[in-house]
Design a protein around this motif. Structure first.
Motif, PDB file in Angstrom:
ATOM      1  N   THR A 106      32.645  41.404  41.422  1.00  0.00           N
ATOM      2  CA  THR A 106      33.830  40.543  41.436  1.00  0.00           C
ATOM      3  C   THR A 106      34.817  41.126  42.447  1.00  0.00           C
ATOM      4  O   THR A 106      34.685  42.280  42.867  1.00  0.00           O
ATOM      5  CB  THR A 106      34.501  40.509  40.043  1.00  0.00           C
ATOM      6  N   LYS A 107      35.816  40.356  42.828  1.00  0.00           N
ATOM      7  CA  LYS A 107      36.824  40.866  43.774  1.00  0.00           C
ATOM      8  C   LYS A 107      37.521  42.103  43.202  1.00  0.00           C
ATOM      9  O   LYS A 107      37.722  43.091  43.896  1.00  0.00           O
ATOM     10  CB  LYS A 107      37.849  39.791  44.112  1.00  0.00           C
ATOM     11  N   PHE A 108      37.900  42.032  41.928  1.00  0.00           N
ATOM     12  CA  PHE A 108      38.585  43.164  41.302  1.00  0.00           C
ATOM     13  C   PHE A 108      37.646  44.359  41.185  1.00  0.00           C
ATOM     14  O   PHE A 108      38.012  45.492  41.525  1.00  0.00           O
ATOM     15  CB  PHE A 108      39.148  42.764  39.939  1.00  0.00           C
ATOM     16  N   GLY A 109      36.440  44.123  40.725  1.00  0.00           N
ATOM     17  CA  GLY A 109      35.464  45.204  40.601  1.00  0.00           C
ATOM     18  C   GLY A 109      35.148  45.852  41.939  1.00  0.00           C
ATOM     19  O   GLY A 109      35.038  47.078  42.040  1.00  0.00           O
ATOM     20  N   LEU A 133      46.075  37.948  40.791  1.00  0.00           N
ATOM     21  CA  LEU A 133      46.144  38.175  39.349  1.00  0.00           C
ATOM     22  C   LEU A 133      44.941  37.553  38.648  1.00  0.00           C
ATOM     23  O   LEU A 133      44.407  38.123  37.697  1.00  0.00           O
ATOM     24  CB  LEU A 133      47.443  37.611  38.775  1.00  0.00           C
ATOM     25  N   ASP A 134      44.519  36.389  39.122  1.00  0.00           N
ATOM     26  CA  ASP A 134      43.326  35.756  38.535  1.00  0.00           C
ATOM     27  C   ASP A 134      42.111  36.665  38.661  1.00  0.00           C
ATOM     28  O   ASP A 134      41.295  36.738  37.748  1.00  0.00           O
ATOM     29  CB  ASP A 134      43.035  34.412  39.197  1.00  0.00           C
ATOM     30  N   ASP A 135      41.981  37.338  39.802  1.00  0.00           N
ATOM     31  CA  ASP A 135      40.856  38.256  39.992  1.00  0.00           C
ATOM     32  C   ASP A 135      40.911  39.408  38.992  1.00  0.00           C
ATOM     33  O   ASP A 135      39.886  39.835  38.464  1.00  0.00           O
ATOM     34  CB  ASP A 135      40.842  38.830  41.416  1.00  0.00           C
ATOM     35  N   ILE A 136      42.103  39.897  38.736  1.00  0.00           N
ATOM     36  CA  ILE A 136      42.271  41.012  37.805  1.00  0.00           C
ATOM     37  C   ILE A 136      41.996  40.578  36.373  1.00  0.00           C
ATOM     38  O   ILE A 136      41.329  41.276  35.611  1.00  0.00           O
ATOM     39  CB  ILE A 136      43.689  41.609  37.923  1.00  0.00           C
ATOM     40  N   TYR A 137      42.489  39.400  36.000  1.00  0.00           N
ATOM     41  CA  TYR A 137      42.396  38.956  34.611  1.00  0.00           C
ATOM     42  C   TYR A 137      41.198  38.063  34.294  1.00  0.00           C
ATOM     43  O   TYR A 137      41.005  37.704  33.143  1.00  0.00           O
ATOM     44  CB  TYR A 137      43.684  38.227  34.207  1.00  0.00           C
TER      45      TYR A 137
END
Length: 80
Positions: free
Chosen positions: A12-15, A68-72
Motif C-alpha cells: 500500500t502507499k502507507f506501507g 490521510l486515506d492512505d494512512i487510515y
C-alpha cells in the motif's frame, strides 16, 4: 494469515512509505515505540490525527505522496 496477504500490507502507499523510510526511524521521530508503527501498517490500530498529520509532513519532506486515506485505509478505528 498467509505470507502473501501479509506482504500486501507493505504494498500500500502507507506501507511502502514506512518500509522505505523505516518503521524504527518513523517511530523515533513520532515518539512512539516501533511496534505501534507496525500495528498501523497492519491496520490493527491507527495513529492519532496529530500523528497522522505529522506522518504526512514527514512523507512530503522525503518525497513521498501519501494521504490521510492512505494512512487510515486499513484501520478499523475511526479518525479522531
Amino acid at each position: 494469515m498467509s505470507r502473501r496477504a501479509e506482504d500486501r500490507r507493505w504494498q500500500t502507499k502507507f506501507g511502502s512509505f514506512v518500509s522505505e523510510f523505516g518503521a524504527e526511524r518513523l517511530a523515533e521521530i513520532l515518539e512512539v515505540r516501533p511496534p505501534a508503527v507496525y500495528q498501523w501498517v497492519k491496520g490493527h490500530t491507527a495513529p492519532t490525527r496529530a500523528r497522522a498529520c505529522a506522518i504526512l509532513q514527514i512523507a512530503a519532506q522525503n518525497g513521498f505522496a501519501i494521504s490521510l486515506d492512505d494512512i487510515y485505509q486499513r484501520s478499523r478505528r475511526p479518525i479522531r
